[in-house]
Design a protein around this motif. Sequence first.
Motif: not given
Length: 330
Positions: A78-80, A85-86, A128-131
Amino acid sequence: MTDNVKEILQGIGNGMKDAFAGTLKIYSMDSELSAREEKVRKKREEWARLKGRPPPKKEAGETRILFRIIQCCTFNGGVFWCSIAIFNNIVLPLLEKLTYYIVGDSAVQSLVVWSWLGPMLSYTFSALWVIPLFLLSKIVNSLWFQDIGDLAYRKSRGRPQMLGLSTMVADLLFSIVIQAIFLIQAMFVGLIPLSGMATLLSLFHLCLLYSLYAFEYKWFNMGWEVHKRIHYIESNWPYFVGFGLPLAVCTYLPQSQIVSGCVFSMLFPLFIISANEARPPRQLCEKTIRVFHLSVELANKIFHKTMRTPKSATDQSTGTVTTSISLSTS
């Protein structure tokens, strides 16, 4: 020859059946665990009453298995996964259209601007987000997986039979090194210049590795050391290939390693439960495949260079150190 093929196929089928069968008990496991804990609590109260002691304090309600599974699915899926995808399917296309609108009618100029702006936005999002979220998920998931494994074991077998502290630390470190090397081995096998054979061999490695991941929570609580866990998998490899096959296929299909990790983190808790509920065959397979041998040998060499073994003994079946391993002070 026919009997061997039949034995292998039957083992694979039994492994796949157990992989799916355990997940059917998710909704009843929490109630069964509560009933077991209530029974233990009543026995303690009865023992305290007979000894003339005050009854033990009632422990606070603990986190349950289903709640942990929902947490894993919500965080990883739901979050990651949804955030990735969004960004890729909604945010980037909108920004691309906005860039074309701002730049104007010049299609060439718009393409030039987007050719450096698009990758820059993707790299920024990853940095900033994925890693950071990926690293956080590794830590959080490991804690949740351990919690699920302990709860499932308490439900099926009761109190864990823990190893000694020094043995437990050495066993855990040695197991992590073996699994890391074996994962690299699976990646190299997938590079064989025969596409179909490379895919099958890579899936074969992943099936055994994922089975080791899932059963390790159970076997560790049973007091099994790493050499025994690996030897058991190698000696019953058809069963464990079948057990890990569904998870290996689901994680092998996504092109992105990040998405593959999300799929693994969402499905893996189900396999931990299935492993605790499964009853692998006690009879060893006639054809043992020592697929972990290279990884074990390399792990031994690494440990011999960084640790000292005062009275080390090597297990004949796998080549692993079976006595205590102490950290070197030099």
